[in-house]
Motif scaffolding. Structure first.
Motif, mmCIF file in Angstrom:
data_model
loop_
_atom_site.group_PDB
_atom_site.id
_atom_site.type_symbol
_atom_site.label_atom_id
_atom_site.label_comp_id
_atom_site.label_asym_id
_atom_site.label_seq_id
_atom_site.Cartn_x
_atom_site.Cartn_y
_atom_site.Cartn_z
ATOM 1 N N LYS A 76 0.817 -1.216 0.000
ATOM 2 C CA LYS A 76 0.000 0.000 0.000
ATOM 3 C C LYS A 76 0.857 1.275 0.000
ATOM 4 O O LYS A 76 2.065 1.225 0.277
ATOM 5 N N HIS A 97 -16.886 -2.912 2.056
ATOM 6 C CA HIS A 97 -16.833 -1.955 3.167
ATOM 7 C C HIS A 97 -17.625 -0.673 2.873
ATOM 8 O O HIS A 97 -17.524 0.299 3.628
ATOM 9 N N PHE A 152 -15.377 4.031 7.902
ATOM 10 C CA PHE A 152 -14.012 4.355 7.440
ATOM 11 C C PHE A 152 -13.868 4.273 5.916
ATOM 12 O O PHE A 152 -12.789 4.506 5.380
ATOM 13 N N LEU A 179 -10.681 5.370 3.606
ATOM 14 C CA LEU A 179 -9.913 4.233 3.070
ATOM 15 C C LEU A 179 -9.661 4.432 1.573
ATOM 16 O O LEU A 179 -8.544 4.229 1.083
ATOM 17 N N ARG A 198 -2.192 -14.246 4.634
ATOM 18 C CA ARG A 198 -2.948 -13.497 5.651
ATOM 19 C C ARG A 198 -2.298 -13.659 7.029
ATOM 20 O O ARG A 198 -2.241 -12.717 7.807
ATOM 21 N N THR A 249 -5.624 -6.984 11.172
ATOM 22 C CA THR A 249 -5.837 -5.760 10.384
ATOM 23 C C THR A 249 -5.171 -4.530 11.006
ATOM 24 O O THR A 249 -4.511 -3.758 10.311
ATOM 25 N N ARG A 285 2.422 -6.538 9.610
ATOM 26 C CA ARG A 285 1.769 -5.408 10.282
ATOM 27 C C ARG A 285 2.245 -5.298 11.733
ATOM 28 O O ARG A 285 2.423 -4.193 12.257
ATOM 29 N N ARG A 304 -5.677 2.236 9.601
ATOM 30 C CA ARG A 304 -5.786 2.351 8.143
ATOM 31 C C ARG A 304 -4.445 2.107 7.449
ATOM 32 O O ARG A 304 -4.359 1.443 6.442
ATOM 33 N N ASN A 324 -1.851 0.214 7.239
ATOM 34 C CA ASN A 324 -1.357 -1.098 7.682
ATOM 35 C C ASN A 324 -0.573 -1.827 6.593
ATOM 36 O O ASN A 324 -0.466 -3.042 6.585
HETATM 37 P P1 IDP Z 1 -7.863 -6.529 5.953
HETATM 38 O O1 IDP Z 1 -7.034 -5.575 5.125
HETATM 39 O O2 IDP Z 1 -7.092 -7.086 7.112
HETATM 40 O O3 IDP Z 1 -8.558 -7.573 5.127
HETATM 41 P P2 IDP Z 1 -10.460 -5.214 6.174
HETATM 42 O O4 IDP Z 1 -11.377 -5.377 7.342
HETATM 43 O O5 IDP Z 1 -10.838 -5.876 4.890
HETATM 44 O O6 IDP Z 1 -8.997 -5.633 6.659
HETATM 45 O O7 IDP Z 1 -10.323 -3.650 5.923
HETATM 46 C C1 IDP Z 1 -9.752 -3.160 4.718
HETATM 47 C C2 IDP Z 1 -8.815 -2.025 5.075
HETATM 48 O O8 IDP Z 1 -9.569 -0.932 5.611
HETATM 49 C C3 IDP Z 1 -7.801 -2.348 6.169
HETATM 50 O O9 IDP Z 1 -6.665 -3.028 5.675
HETATM 51 C C4 IDP Z 1 -7.469 -0.964 6.701
HETATM 52 O O10 IDP Z 1 -6.553 -0.300 5.826
HETATM 53 C C5 IDP Z 1 -8.827 -0.272 6.618
HETATM 54 N N1 IDP Z 1 -9.601 -0.349 7.864
HETATM 55 C C6 IDP Z 1 -10.263 -1.429 8.341
HETATM 56 N N2 IDP Z 1 -10.904 -1.142 9.492
HETATM 57 C C7 IDP Z 1 -10.649 0.167 9.737
HETATM 58 C C8 IDP Z 1 -11.045 1.068 10.784
HETATM 59 O O11 IDP Z 1 -11.766 0.724 11.739
HETATM 60 N N3 IDP Z 1 -10.565 2.334 10.706
HETATM 61 C C9 IDP Z 1 -9.777 2.769 9.688
HETATM 62 N N4 IDP Z 1 -9.402 1.971 8.682
HETATM 63 C C10 IDP Z 1 -9.830 0.673 8.700
#
Ligand code: IDP
Ligand code: MG
Length: 184
Positions: free
Chosen positions: A39, A82, A87, A91, A115, A121, A132, A140, A142
């Motif tokens: 990213k 999402h 968020f 995002l 994974r 996450t 991570r 966000r 990550n």
């Molecule tokens: P993942 O990347 O581990 O699969 P997802 O739940 O699919 O996680 O979320 C997609 C992306 O959205 C995350 O990698 C992160 O960058 C962002 N994200 C997820 N949850 C949050 C949140 O609560 N606040 C801010 N960003 C979030």
């Protein structure tokens, strides 16, 4: 030679295997593919090489790569699940804000393995030893995206790569990396 394409998310992989008759090709498996995105935060923090290195060291086979700024259209499809989350807008802004390194890696069982290697996450919850967990403290920001199922992988790979941009080739050291037969 079989030319894999992202629509399938799988490809036939043949490896050399030692037998009494010497080295000969043996049909191994239908290897799984996953979309891994390094990213924008990872690029800005000069971590792309370290992240790719972990996947390489594990033995994953790199089959596609593109350095590109993810478009709004690609981002909204990538993160469609999402859409209703609080968020979501931020995002999309983040993932489209600067270039990413979009890749496809291949190995049997890669989706779960990748994974695990990425970690939870949120960086502050991810275990040490994961990407991570070692390099991120953020929700966000990550560093890395990895497909979460073979259905997602198939859709996500198509978002970024034409069939001919995913390269099918033999790894010279495959016999040292992967099981020749399941359960042996
Ligand atoms: P993942 O990347 O581990 O699969 P997802 O739940 O699919 O996680 O979320 C997609 C992306 O959205 C995350 O990698 C992160 O960058 C962002 N994200 C997820 N949850 C949050 C949140 O609560 N606040 C801010 N960003 C979030
Ligand atoms: Mg996800």
């Amino acid at each position: 030679m079989y030319h894999g394409h992202p629509g399938r998310g799988i490809t036939r992989q043949d490896v050399a295997c030692r037998s009494t008759a010497g080295w000969k090709p043996v049909a191994l498996s239908m290897a799984e593919r996953t979309l891994i995105i390094i990213k924008p935060d990872a690029i800005q923090r000069h971590l792309a090489g370290r992240i790719i290195e972990r996947f390489e060291r594990k033995g994953f086979k790199l089959v596609a790569a593109k350095f590109t700024q993810v478009s709004k259209e690609q981002a909204s499809q990538l993160y469609a699940v999402h859409r209703d989350k609080p968020f979501y807008e931020d995002l999309l802004k983040f993932i489209t804000s600067a270039p990413s390194l979009v890749t496809v890696f291949e190995a049997d069982g890669i989706i779960d393995m990748a994974r695990k290697m990425m970690g939870a996450t949120f960086g502050y919850e991810a275990e040490p030893g994961t990407i991570r967990g070692d390099f991120s403290c953020s929700q966000r920001h990550n560093l890395v995206h990895g497909s979460d199922s073979s259905e997602s992988a198939e859709k996500e790979i198509k978002l970024f790569f034409r069939p001919d941009e995913v390269v099918d080739y033999k790894l010279a050291n495959a016999q040292w990396l992967y099981p020749v037969r399941k359960n042996t």
